[in-house]
Design a protein around this motif. Structure first.
Motif, mmCIF file in Angstrom:
data_model
loop_
_atom_site.group_PDB
_atom_site.id
_atom_site.type_symbol
_atom_site.label_atom_id
_atom_site.label_comp_id
_atom_site.label_asym_id
_atom_site.label_seq_id
_atom_site.Cartn_x
_atom_site.Cartn_y
_atom_site.Cartn_z
ATOM 1 N N VAL A 5 0.841 -1.207 0.000
ATOM 2 C CA VAL A 5 0.000 0.000 0.000
ATOM 3 C C VAL A 5 0.874 1.254 0.000
ATOM 4 C CG1 VAL A 5 -1.651 1.364 1.337
ATOM 5 C CG2 VAL A 5 -1.973 -1.105 1.108
ATOM 6 N N ARG A 6 1.878 1.283 0.880
ATOM 7 C CA ARG A 6 2.756 2.457 0.954
ATOM 8 C C ARG A 6 3.477 2.713 -0.360
ATOM 9 N NH1 ARG A 6 3.860 0.274 6.088
ATOM 10 N NH2 ARG A 6 5.739 -0.749 5.276
ATOM 11 N N GLY A 7 3.768 1.650 -1.106
ATOM 12 C CA GLY A 7 4.529 1.798 -2.340
ATOM 13 C C GLY A 7 3.695 2.005 -3.585
ATOM 14 N N THR A 8 2.368 2.111 -3.452
ATOM 15 C CA THR A 8 1.494 2.273 -4.616
ATOM 16 C C THR A 8 1.359 3.743 -5.004
ATOM 17 O OG1 THR A 8 0.235 0.290 -4.024
ATOM 18 C CG2 THR A 8 -0.807 1.830 -5.551
ATOM 19 N N ALA A 9 1.492 4.020 -6.277
ATOM 20 C CA ALA A 9 1.421 5.397 -6.771
ATOM 21 C C ALA A 9 -0.030 5.861 -6.888
ATOM 22 C CB ALA A 9 2.098 5.485 -8.134
ATOM 23 N N GLU A 10 -0.183 7.174 -7.034
ATOM 24 C CA GLU A 10 -1.511 7.773 -7.167
ATOM 25 C C GLU A 10 -2.252 7.145 -8.345
ATOM 26 O OE1 GLU A 10 -1.347 11.971 -7.376
ATOM 27 O OE2 GLU A 10 -3.515 12.246 -7.549
ATOM 28 N N GLY A 11 -3.521 6.870 -8.144
ATOM 29 C CA GLY A 11 -4.342 6.255 -9.173
ATOM 30 C C GLY A 11 -4.735 4.838 -8.819
ATOM 31 N N GLY A 12 -3.875 4.161 -8.046
ATOM 32 C CA GLY A 12 -4.197 2.794 -7.663
ATOM 33 C C GLY A 12 -4.175 2.574 -6.173
ATOM 34 N N ARG A 13 -4.003 3.672 -5.409
ATOM 35 C CA ARG A 13 -3.805 3.540 -3.963
ATOM 36 C C ARG A 13 -5.025 2.979 -3.246
ATOM 37 N NH1 ARG A 13 -1.858 9.654 -3.080
ATOM 38 N NH2 ARG A 13 -3.861 9.856 -4.129
ATOM 39 N N ASN A 14 -6.209 3.497 -3.552
ATOM 40 C CA ASN A 14 -7.393 3.051 -2.834
ATOM 41 C C ASN A 14 -7.701 1.588 -3.128
ATOM 42 O OD1 ASN A 14 -10.521 2.731 -2.473
ATOM 43 N ND2 ASN A 14 -9.967 4.558 -1.318
ATOM 44 N N ASN A 15 -7.556 1.189 -4.395
ATOM 45 C CA ASN A 15 -7.805 -0.210 -4.760
ATOM 46 C C ASN A 15 -6.801 -1.136 -4.076
ATOM 47 O OD1 ASN A 15 -10.008 0.335 -6.379
ATOM 48 N ND2 ASN A 15 -8.825 0.429 -8.277
ATOM 49 N N ARG A 16 -5.549 -0.677 -3.971
ATOM 50 C CA ARG A 16 -4.543 -1.512 -3.317
ATOM 51 C C ARG A 16 -4.822 -1.622 -1.824
ATOM 52 N NH1 ARG A 16 -2.768 -4.969 -1.917
ATOM 53 N NH2 ARG A 16 -0.797 -6.060 -2.159
ATOM 54 N N LEU A 17 -5.275 -0.522 -1.220
ATOM 55 C CA LEU A 17 -5.641 -0.551 0.196
ATOM 56 C C LEU A 17 -6.805 -1.504 0.417
ATOM 57 C CD1 LEU A 17 -5.317 0.619 3.075
ATOM 58 C CD2 LEU A 17 -6.889 2.456 2.399
ATOM 59 N N LEU A 18 -7.792 -1.460 -0.465
ATOM 60 C CA LEU A 18 -8.954 -2.351 -0.367
ATOM 61 C C LEU A 18 -8.511 -3.810 -0.456
ATOM 62 C CD1 LEU A 18 -12.136 -2.477 -0.341
ATOM 63 C CD2 LEU A 18 -11.968 -2.648 -2.829
ATOM 64 N N ALA A 19 -7.657 -4.117 -1.426
ATOM 65 C CA ALA A 19 -7.208 -5.494 -1.614
ATOM 66 C C ALA A 19 -6.379 -5.976 -0.425
ATOM 67 C CB ALA A 19 -6.391 -5.605 -2.903
ATOM 68 N N GLY A 20 -5.514 -5.103 0.080
ATOM 69 C CA GLY A 20 -4.674 -5.487 1.212
ATOM 70 C C GLY A 20 -5.481 -5.770 2.462
ATOM 71 N N ALA A 21 -6.426 -4.885 2.770
ATOM 72 C CA ALA A 21 -7.251 -5.084 3.958
ATOM 73 C C ALA A 21 -8.123 -6.336 3.816
ATOM 74 C CB ALA A 21 -8.119 -3.850 4.200
ATOM 75 N N ARG A 22 -8.626 -6.594 2.616
ATOM 76 C CA ARG A 22 -9.418 -7.820 2.396
ATOM 77 C C ARG A 22 -8.568 -9.066 2.645
ATOM 78 N NH1 ARG A 22 -13.465 -7.221 -2.857
ATOM 79 N NH2 ARG A 22 -15.045 -5.946 -1.798
ATOM 80 N N ALA A 23 -7.289 -8.997 2.250
ATOM 81 C CA ALA A 23 -6.405 -10.147 2.427
ATOM 82 C C ALA A 23 -6.163 -10.453 3.904
ATOM 83 C CB ALA A 23 -5.080 -9.897 1.717
ATOM 84 N N LEU A 24 -6.237 -9.420 4.760
ATOM 85 C CA LEU A 24 -5.987 -9.631 6.194
ATOM 86 C C LEU A 24 -7.244 -9.979 6.981
ATOM 87 C CD1 LEU A 24 -3.340 -9.408 7.928
ATOM 88 C CD2 LEU A 24 -3.144 -8.640 5.549
ATOM 89 N N GLY A 25 -8.430 -9.752 6.394
ATOM 90 C CA GLY A 25 -9.666 -9.988 7.129
ATOM 91 C C GLY A 25 -9.802 -11.417 7.626
ATOM 92 N N ARG A 26 -9.338 -12.364 6.847
ATOM 93 C CA ARG A 26 -9.470 -13.765 7.264
ATOM 94 C C ARG A 26 -8.678 -14.049 8.534
ATOM 95 N NH1 ARG A 26 -5.572 -17.234 3.186
ATOM 96 N NH2 ARG A 26 -3.947 -15.639 2.933
ATOM 97 N N PHE A 27 -7.498 -13.403 8.683
ATOM 98 C CA PHE A 27 -6.701 -13.633 9.883
ATOM 99 C C PHE A 27 -7.385 -13.042 11.116
ATOM 100 C CE2 PHE A 27 -3.278 -15.629 7.840
ATOM 101 C CZ PHE A 27 -3.009 -14.970 6.639
ATOM 102 N N VAL A 28 -8.117 -11.934 10.908
ATOM 103 C CA VAL A 28 -8.902 -11.371 12.005
ATOM 104 C C VAL A 28 -10.009 -12.343 12.397
ATOM 105 C CG1 VAL A 28 -10.415 -9.473 12.710
ATOM 106 C CG2 VAL A 28 -8.395 -8.992 11.330
ATOM 107 N N ALA A 29 -10.726 -12.855 11.387
ATOM 108 C CA ALA A 29 -11.831 -13.787 11.646
ATOM 109 C C ALA A 29 -11.337 -15.053 12.334
ATOM 110 C CB ALA A 29 -12.535 -14.137 10.342
ATOM 111 N N TRP A 30 -10.136 -15.495 11.998
ATOM 112 C CA TRP A 30 -9.578 -16.710 12.582
ATOM 113 C C TRP A 30 -8.938 -16.474 13.950
ATOM 114 C CZ3 TRP A 30 -6.580 -18.211 7.508
ATOM 115 C CH2 TRP A 30 -7.517 -18.617 6.540
ATOM 116 N N GLY A 31 -8.904 -15.213 14.410
ATOM 117 C CA GLY A 31 -8.334 -14.917 15.710
ATOM 118 C C GLY A 31 -6.823 -14.915 15.738
ATOM 119 N N GLU A 32 -6.188 -14.714 14.579
ATOM 120 C CA GLU A 32 -4.728 -14.729 14.531
ATOM 121 C C GLU A 32 -4.124 -13.339 14.679
ATOM 122 O OE1 GLU A 32 -2.807 -17.188 11.690
ATOM 123 O OE2 GLU A 32 -4.511 -18.540 11.473
ATOM 124 N N ILE A 33 -4.940 -12.312 14.628
ATOM 125 C CA ILE A 33 -4.482 -10.941 14.823
ATOM 126 C C ILE A 33 -5.707 -10.105 15.157
ATOM 127 C CG2 ILE A 33 -4.746 -10.227 12.398
ATOM 128 C CD1 ILE A 33 -2.092 -8.671 12.737
#
Length: 303
Positions: A231-259
């Motif tokens: 996310v930090r390394g994404t240039a303007e134009g794709g930042r929000n989509n990259r943030l969305l994808a990154g947070a979605r990728a971590l949601g499962r670990f939250v649901a599983w109680g790993e973070i």
């Protein structure tokens, strides 16, 4: 941002440093750090012994500040942790600025209600108004106290910036001006608010018990580090989509109680803002992504 803006921005940086606040350059016309990241670290100068992050490289040294701002019309970031500050960020929801309708209170209203419940007045202090109409309330904390960032866990649309946090200084002009509206001395963080920030907040959604008590699992930590770096390394134009994808990728670990969800939200909030997204845009995207991911992820046993 033009060359003519440099003297004013340099002055803003020097004024902040004169207060004992550690400053670092932000990209011209934006809020992301202008300092090199780990992937592009030259391993020279301050980083000879290994890459130093922006929080470690922030400074109060006038000579270093003049040298940095001679290179560009950089906005001014304040590293709140090293500066001994907690900054309460009272945000204005996008809906309040004419982009829809919402019953959600703005940060100032939420914070006033929080103070009322504590039986205390809103603690007056040095205050900066943001371009969106939000407020930054600056408070000193004792040197032996170490607080960290929060994101809407204190009250709706109320964030706090401490260790690991960056705040845009008065005099900066990313997408509008940051202006001092109360030049009073910085007040000490009230004891009741200090106690609240030291107490872990109850998340909106109770996660499953952590597999490793008190910390995240290794794979969750690795995934979080990888996705936030992207996310930090994404240039303007794709930042929000990259943030969305990154947070979605971590949601499962939250649901599983790993973070914890709070740890994920705080990390992505900082990464999104470092990439140049607004605080409100980050929060909206992160919450939407995590809610979807937690709701739709497969059970851990079948993943």
């Amino acid at each position: 941002m033009t060359h003519d803006a440099r003297p004013a921005l340099l002055s803003a940086a020097l004024q902040a440093a004169a207060r004992g606040w550690y400053v670092h350059p932000l990209r011209p016309g934006a809020k992301g750090s202008a300092l090199h990241g780990e992937r592009t670290c030259p391993q020279t100068g301050e980083c000879t012994g290994g890459h130093l992050k922006w929080e470690q490289r922030a400074t109060t040294d006038p000579d270093r500040i003049r040298a940095a701002w001679a290179a560009g019309a950089f906005n001014v970031g304040i590293a709140t942790g090293p500066s001994g500050l907690v900054v309460v960020d009272l945000d204005v929801p996008k809906e309040k600025s004419g982009k829809g309708s919402s019953d959600a209170p703005d940060g100032a209203t939420s914070f006033a209600a929080l103070c009322e419940r504590a039986g205390q007045p809103v603690p007056l202090t040095y205050t900066v108004r943001t371009p969106s109409g939000g407020l930054h309330l600056y408070y000193d904390v004792p040197p032996d106290v170490r607080l960290f960032n929060t994101a809407r866990t204190v009250a709706p649309n109320v964030d706090t910036r401490a260790w690991g946090g960056n705040i845009v200084a008065a005099g900066s002009t990313p997408q509008g001006a940051y202006e001092v509206i109360n030049g009073a001395p910085v007040a000490t963080l009230p004891a009741w608010l200090l106690s609240l920030l030291q107490t872990p907040a109850t998340p909106d959604r109770a996660p499953a018990p952590l597999l490793i008590p008190g910390q995240a699992t290794r794979r969750a930590e690795v995934a979080l580090a990888r996705e936030t770096a992207a996310v930090r390394g994404t240039a303007e134009g794709g930042r929000n989509n990259r943030l969305l994808a990154g947070a979605r990728a971590l949601g499962r670990f939250v649901a599983w109680g790993e973070i914890t969800q709070d740890a994920v939200e705080t990390a992505f909030q900082a990464a999104g803002e470092a990439a140049g997204l607004s605080s409100g845009e980050c929060r909206t995207t992160i919450h939407s992504a995590l809610d979807w991911s937690i709701r739709t992820c497969r059970p851990r046993e079948t993943a």
